[in-house]
Write a protein that holds these residues in place. Structure first.
Motif, PDB file in Angstrom:
ATOM      1  N   SER A   1       0.824  -1.134   0.040  1.00 38.59           N
ATOM      2  CA  SER A   1      -0.144   0.099  -0.154  1.00 38.59           C
ATOM      3  C   SER A   1       1.070   1.137  -0.103  1.00 38.59           C
ATOM      4  CB  SER A   1      -0.858   0.141   1.208  1.00 38.59           C
ATOM      5  OG  SER A   1      -0.269   0.122   2.358  1.00 38.59           O
ATOM      6  N   ILE A   2       0.434   2.267  -0.542  1.00 41.96           N
ATOM      7  CA  ILE A   2       0.898   3.630  -0.580  1.00 41.96           C
ATOM      8  C   ILE A   2       0.286   4.566   0.369  1.00 41.96           C
ATOM      9  CG2 ILE A   2       1.398   5.758  -2.054  1.00 41.96           C
ATOM     10  CD1 ILE A   2       1.830   4.064  -4.290  1.00 41.96           C
ATOM     11  N   PRO A   3       0.940   5.103   1.465  1.00 41.41           N
ATOM     12  CA  PRO A   3       0.261   5.927   2.454  1.00 41.41           C
ATOM     13  C   PRO A   3       0.018   7.201   1.911  1.00 41.41           C
ATOM     14  CG  PRO A   3       2.309   5.087   3.136  1.00 41.41           C
ATOM     15  CD  PRO A   3       2.328   4.902   1.870  1.00 41.41           C
ATOM     16  N   TRP A   4      -1.451   7.700   2.000  1.00 39.70           N
ATOM     17  CA  TRP A   4      -2.079   8.752   1.464  1.00 39.70           C
ATOM     18  C   TRP A   4      -1.049   9.796   1.959  1.00 39.70           C
ATOM     19  CZ3 TRP A   4      -8.102   9.802   2.065  1.00 39.70           C
ATOM     20  CH2 TRP A   4      -8.120  10.944   1.589  1.00 39.70           C
ATOM     21  N   ALA A   5      -0.769   9.895   3.296  1.00 41.15           N
ATOM     22  CA  ALA A   5      -0.086  10.810   3.810  1.00 41.15           C
ATOM     23  C   ALA A   5       1.517  11.009   3.460  1.00 41.15           C
ATOM     24  CB  ALA A   5       0.024  10.786   5.359  1.00 41.15           C
ATOM     25  N   ARG A   6       2.136  10.164   3.034  1.00 38.71           N
ATOM     26  CA  ARG A   6       3.307  10.262   2.449  1.00 38.71           C
ATOM     27  C   ARG A   6       3.432  10.690   0.954  1.00 38.71           C
ATOM     28  NH1 ARG A   6       7.739   8.204   4.689  1.00 38.71           N
ATOM     29  NH2 ARG A   6       6.840   6.443   5.604  1.00 38.71           N
ATOM     30  N   ILE A   7       2.256  10.988   0.366  1.00 37.01           N
ATOM     31  CA  ILE A   7       2.127  11.575  -0.987  1.00 37.01           C
ATOM     32  C   ILE A   7       1.510  13.078  -0.724  1.00 37.01           C
ATOM     33  CG2 ILE A   7       0.960  11.434  -3.284  1.00 37.01           C
ATOM     34  CD1 ILE A   7       3.062   9.412  -2.692  1.00 37.01           C
ATOM     35  N   LEU A   8       0.720  13.267   0.110  1.00 36.32           N
ATOM     36  CA  LEU A   8      -0.225  14.537   0.207  1.00 36.32           C
ATOM     37  C   LEU A   8      -0.187  14.668   1.871  1.00 36.32           C
ATOM     38  CD1 LEU A   8      -2.917  14.612  -2.305  1.00 36.32           C
ATOM     39  CD2 LEU A   8      -1.021  16.057  -2.363  1.00 36.32           C
ATOM     40  N   PRO A   9       0.988  15.002   2.399  1.00 34.54           N
ATOM     41  CA  PRO A   9       0.984  15.225   4.030  1.00 34.54           C
ATOM     42  C   PRO A   9      -0.263  16.216   4.621  1.00 34.54           C
ATOM     43  CG  PRO A   9       3.060  15.544   3.207  1.00 34.54           C
ATOM     44  CD  PRO A   9       2.227  15.588   1.752  1.00 34.54           C
ATOM     45  N   PHE A  10      -0.693  16.939   3.701  1.00 39.71           N
ATOM     46  CA  PHE A  10      -1.920  17.828   4.258  1.00 39.71           C
ATOM     47  C   PHE A  10      -2.956  17.329   3.620  1.00 39.71           C
ATOM     48  CE2 PHE A  10       1.965  20.551   4.714  1.00 39.71           C
ATOM     49  CZ  PHE A  10       1.714  21.135   5.712  1.00 39.71           C
TER      50      PHE A  10
ATOM     51  N   GLN B   1       5.649  -8.626 -10.240  1.00 46.01           N
ATOM     52  CA  GLN B   1       4.550  -7.588 -10.701  1.00 46.01           C
ATOM     53  C   GLN B   1       4.042  -6.948  -9.403  1.00 46.01           C
ATOM     54  OE1 GLN B   1       3.474  -6.770 -13.830  1.00 46.01           O
ATOM     55  NE2 GLN B   1       5.255  -7.757 -14.424  1.00 46.01           N
ATOM     56  N   PRO B   2       3.777  -5.654  -9.428  1.00 47.72           N
ATOM     57  CA  PRO B   2       2.974  -5.029  -8.299  1.00 47.72           C
ATOM     58  C   PRO B   2       1.760  -4.952  -8.345  1.00 47.72           C
ATOM     59  CG  PRO B   2       3.780  -3.281  -9.904  1.00 47.72           C
ATOM     60  CD  PRO B   2       4.082  -4.803 -10.437  1.00 47.72           C
ATOM     61  N   ILE B   3       1.054  -4.957  -7.081  1.00 51.76           N
ATOM     62  CA  ILE B   3      -0.278  -4.861  -6.621  1.00 51.76           C
ATOM     63  C   ILE B   3      -0.284  -3.856  -5.858  1.00 51.76           C
ATOM     64  CG2 ILE B   3      -2.377  -5.815  -5.768  1.00 51.76           C
ATOM     65  CD1 ILE B   3      -1.464  -8.645  -6.801  1.00 51.76           C
ATOM     66  N   VAL B   4      -1.075  -2.480  -5.873  1.00 53.67           N
ATOM     67  CA  VAL B   4      -1.015  -1.331  -5.140  1.00 53.67           C
ATOM     68  C   VAL B   4      -2.619  -1.129  -4.536  1.00 53.67           C
ATOM     69  CG1 VAL B   4      -0.652   0.944  -5.173  1.00 53.67           C
ATOM     70  CG2 VAL B   4       0.869  -0.492  -6.346  1.00 53.67           C
ATOM     71  N   THR B   5      -2.591  -0.845  -3.124  1.00 49.98           N
ATOM     72  CA  THR B   5      -3.680  -0.496  -2.370  1.00 49.98           C
ATOM     73  C   THR B   5      -3.428   1.010  -2.209  1.00 49.98           C
ATOM     74  OG1 THR B   5      -4.105  -2.683  -1.655  1.00 49.98           O
ATOM     75  CG2 THR B   5      -5.087  -0.843  -0.525  1.00 49.98           C
ATOM     76  N   LEU B   6      -4.421   1.764  -2.448  1.00 50.50           N
ATOM     77  CA  LEU B   6      -4.526   3.266  -2.195  1.00 50.50           C
ATOM     78  C   LEU B   6      -4.569   3.495  -0.801  1.00 50.50           C
ATOM     79  CD1 LEU B   6      -6.460   4.216  -5.523  1.00 50.50           C
ATOM     80  CD2 LEU B   6      -3.739   4.814  -5.051  1.00 50.50           C
TER      81      LEU B   6
ATOM     82  N   ARG C   1       2.490   1.298 -14.938  1.00 49.32           N
ATOM     83  CA  ARG C   1       3.396  -0.074 -14.776  1.00 49.32           C
ATOM     84  C   ARG C   1       2.672  -0.831 -13.917  1.00 49.32           C
ATOM     85  NH1 ARG C   1       7.835   3.669 -12.449  1.00 49.32           N
ATOM     86  NH2 ARG C   1       6.163   5.026 -12.657  1.00 49.32           N
ATOM     87  N   VAL C   2       1.586  -0.537 -13.082  1.00 51.72           N
ATOM     88  CA  VAL C   2       0.952  -1.439 -12.168  1.00 51.72           C
ATOM     89  C   VAL C   2      -0.410  -2.167 -12.903  1.00 51.72           C
ATOM     90  CG1 VAL C   2      -0.187  -1.492  -9.925  1.00 51.72           C
ATOM     91  CG2 VAL C   2       1.682   0.026 -10.104  1.00 51.72           C
ATOM     92  N   PRO C   3      -0.335  -3.309 -12.635  1.00 50.51           N
ATOM     93  CA  PRO C   3      -1.671  -4.245 -13.451  1.00 50.51           C
ATOM     94  C   PRO C   3      -2.715  -4.326 -12.511  1.00 50.51           C
ATOM     95  CG  PRO C   3       0.198  -5.697 -12.672  1.00 50.51           C
ATOM     96  CD  PRO C   3       0.654  -4.324 -12.292  1.00 50.51           C
ATOM     97  N   VAL C   4      -2.672  -4.201 -11.339  1.00 48.94           N
ATOM     98  CA  VAL C   4      -3.773  -4.362 -10.485  1.00 48.94           C
ATOM     99  C   VAL C   4      -3.734  -3.322  -9.199  1.00 48.94           C
ATOM    100  CG1 VAL C   4      -5.083  -5.829  -9.026  1.00 48.94           C
ATOM    101  CG2 VAL C   4      -3.662  -6.933 -10.915  1.00 48.94           C
ATOM    102  N   TRP C   5      -5.108  -2.622  -9.209  1.00 47.29           N
ATOM    103  CA  TRP C   5      -4.984  -1.726  -7.978  1.00 47.29           C
ATOM    104  C   TRP C   5      -6.338  -1.906  -7.070  1.00 47.29           C
ATOM    105  CZ3 TRP C   5      -1.840   2.411  -7.533  1.00 47.29           C
ATOM    106  CH2 TRP C   5      -1.043   3.085  -8.759  1.00 47.29           C
TER     107      TRP C   5
ATOM    108  N   MET D   1      -8.884  -2.710 -11.775  1.00 45.15           N
ATOM    109  CA  MET D   1      -9.191  -1.977 -10.511  1.00 45.15           C
ATOM    110  C   MET D   1     -10.367  -2.522  -9.758  1.00 45.15           C
ATOM    111  SD  MET D   1      -8.675   1.180  -8.772  1.00 45.15           S
ATOM    112  CE  MET D   1      -8.124   2.373  -9.912  1.00 45.15           C
ATOM    113  N   GLY D   2     -10.219  -2.553  -8.389  1.00 40.00           N
ATOM    114  CA  GLY D   2     -11.202  -3.266  -7.481  1.00 40.00           C
ATOM    115  C   GLY D   2     -11.061  -2.723  -6.178  1.00 40.00           C
TER     116      GLY D   2
END
Length: 616
Positions: free
Chosen positions: A230-239, A267-272, A323-327, A367-368
């Protein structure tokens, strides 16, 4: 009263599943085998000590020869955003240090303002950052670490293979493995306040933020083909909010992480969003307030949440969708959004992100959304009240989100009639939200036995002070005859593989999309108290994984269920939200040295799948 198709399918699947509770088949049946002689023949022969096992090694994932793309690159994707977001960098936060040195107090998004976010959260005992402060270069994995363990005596006798496109991999989440919570511009999230004063925090965990290159190499060396993170929302947009600056260091970090996964042949699978919503959504005007986790408060009900999440998702997708096949948009939203406003926001936000991904970016990946739910089976399938309770259980956990997203159908009546402020979706909303998931993500760790409360469901539903509200069913771990549903773990998980097959059958035939088992795992009882060698030889976990994978194969080949894939939780022992003793990992983590050690179950699981891939 009209009974919907979803309810009929549910009843049929649950009744079929419950038959497993009352089976009378014992263990006296003998498997078919070749005829043995009427009597043994005894004889002498020379004796010598010999190896019982041929030494075998894990097979690494081969290096890629090409990279597939699924969406336009960032240079093109950014043009499809309403405005190009501004980027900046911040430092790191240590109490009493950054705030004093920051001089840009007039900048609403400067270093001083960023530091104040952390100052307001008031981290407990946060004074250090762990062993590492920069990305660690990987080193080769010694072949001695890749020797397969001794085989278990009993093994699967199936003759099935996984489809060529079956997704098999491992999963983890940022908050549970990354550490570095207040470093390199990351903003605070609700999880920094989740654990109590006496519990371990997520400040360090497995330091994957700095060790990701080594961790990815370890997974690739074992033959793992998909890595879910997973990608932390607060690491991309701290505010957090639209119009606020993007953290350039965060963008660079996950760009390199994704490229490292691809370069390793995986292959990466990313959770928002995996539980770590930014602190701003629960702090409101009182930034020092602690969120009410008992009320499932993850900030999802905040009136600004939908626009903010969609903005964040668009930024991430514009950078990485090529580059990411599954979200996955949301991980297990029920746990942090179970009030009507929160769940309703999740449904709308997910649909908007899905449409941006497919309609605006014209992306070709998947996307799921992913749910938590332990299959609810009626305590007595012949008791109509228990069947009704099981139906309500599934509606509350799954139908609330899945009815509109997968079927374009209204929220269940049991939700609309129970939750304060609940209101139906309009026809226009249902048309927009319907069919906005390419797969049905589920985390089916175990099974729950369900029955009605003594006072009845209706009375409970009308009483918000009832301890069973709003689900309003009794949940147990014993069947009607008093037996546990399976072998118990350190936590809530019981080993109940046969119910997984029934559950997959229900999901496929009810929601009509391929099923992705996004998490499943087993924390062996008291594993953390054992010597290292005993932690590594984790046979109960092997049995759990191999039996669950066997049931997935049966589901595919005997029941015609499209199971898209399965991701083991977790690739390393991690921070289970204030607890390190629930060791779900297939690698042991030494918290002092940050060393990782492969467990037997890791080898067994990869070996099982590898031997059953059609392309093998």
């Amino acid at each position: 009263m009209r009974v919907s198709v979803i309810n009929i399918s549910l009843i049929a699947a649950i009744v079929q599943a419950q038959q497993l509770f009352i089976t009378t088949t014992g263990y006296t049946e003998r498997p078919q085998c070749t005829q043995s002689p009427a009597s043994p023949s005894y004889h002498f022969q020379p004796f010598s000590f010999t190896l019982n096992e041929t030494v075998r090694y894990a097979t690494s994932v081969p290096s890629p020869t090409s990279t597939q793309t699924y969406a336009p690159p960032y240079s093109e994707a950014v043009k499809r955003l309403s405005a190009s977001p501004a980027t900046t960098t911040w430092g790191s936060y240590l109490p009493g240090h950054t705030v004093i040195n920051a001089t840009d107090t007039n900048d609403p998004y400067g270093q001083a303002a960023w530091s104040s976010l952390w100052q307001n959260v008031k981290l407990d005992n946060y004074t250090t950052t762990g062993l590492y402060s920069t990305t660690v270069s990987p080193t080769p994995i010694p072949s001695s670490e890749l020797v397969l363990p001794p085989r278990d005596y009993f093994g699967s006798t199936d003759c099935y293979s996984f489809p060529d496109d079956f997704i098999f991999g491992v999963a983890g989440s940022a908050a549970q493995v990354e550490g570095a919570v207040a470093l390199e511009g990351r903003g605070p999230t609700i999880l920094e306040k989740l654990a109590g004063l006496t519990q371990p925090k997520n400040y360090v965990t497995a330091e994957n933020y700095f060790l990701y290159k080594q961790d990815i190499q370890r997974l690739a060396s074992m033959g793992v083909k998909y890595y879910s993170f997973s990608i932390p929302w607060a690491r991309i947009l701290p505010f957090a909010l639209p119009g606020t600056p993007v953290n350039q260091e965060g963008i660079k970090h996950y760009d390199d992480l994704i490229n490292t996964v691809l370069d390793a042949g995986m292959q990466p699978i990313v959770t928002l969003l995996h539980f770590d919503s930014p602190w701003v959504f629960v702090s409101s005007d009182n930034a020092t307030a602690k969120p009410d986790f008992g009320a499932k408060n993850g900030g999802y009900q905040n009136e600004t949440f939908v626009d903010a999440f969609v903005n964040y998702a668009k930024i991430v997708l514009s950078h990485y969708a090529d580059r990411v096949p599954v979200w996955v948009t949301f991980n297990e939203p029920w746990l942090y959004s179970f009030n009507f406003a929160g769940a309703n926001n999740v449904v709308h936000a997910h649909a908007q992100v899905y449409h941006f991904y497919h309609d605006v970016l014209k992306a070709t990946g998947k996307m799921g959304i992913k749910f938590n739910d332990n299959f609810g089976v009626p305590r007595d399938p012949k008791n109509s009240s228990d069947v009704h309770a099981a139906r309500r259980f599934q509606e509350q956990y799954l139908g609330f989100y899945a009815n509109p997203i997968f079927l374009g159908q209204q929220y269940p009546d049991s939700v609309l009639q129970t939750l304060p402020g609940a209101k139906p979706l309009s026809k226009e909303e249902l048309r927009y939200i319907g069919n906005t998931s390419d797969f049905f993500g589920i985390d089916p760790y175990t099974t729950t036995v369900v029955s009605q409360p003594a006072e009845g469901i209706d009375e409970c539903a009308a009483n918000r002070t009832d301890p069973l509200w709003p689900i309003c069913v009794v949940q147990e771990t014993k069947n009607v005859y008093g037996w546990n549903i399976g072998y118990r773990s350190q936590s809530y998980t019981y080993m109940a593989p046969t119910y997984l097959r029934e559950y997959l059958n229900y999901l496929w035939n009810t929601f009509r999309q391929p099923v992705l088992v996004g998490e499943f795992g087993f924390p062996v009882y008291a594993e953390a108290e054992k010597e290292l060698s005993d932690q590594l030889f984790d046979t109960p976990r092997s049995i759990y994984y191999l039996s669950y994978m066997s049931e997935i194969l049966k589901s595919i080949h005997e029941d015609g269920v499209h199971v898209m894939g399965a991701l083991a939780w977790s690739w390393v022992d991690n921070w289970e939200f204030g607890d390190y003793n629930q060791q779900f990992g297939i690698q042991v983590l030494n918290h002092t040295t940050q060393q990782r050690f492969f467990k037997k179950s890791f080898f067994d699981l990869v070996d099982f799948v590898g031997a059953r891939l059609s392309s093998s």
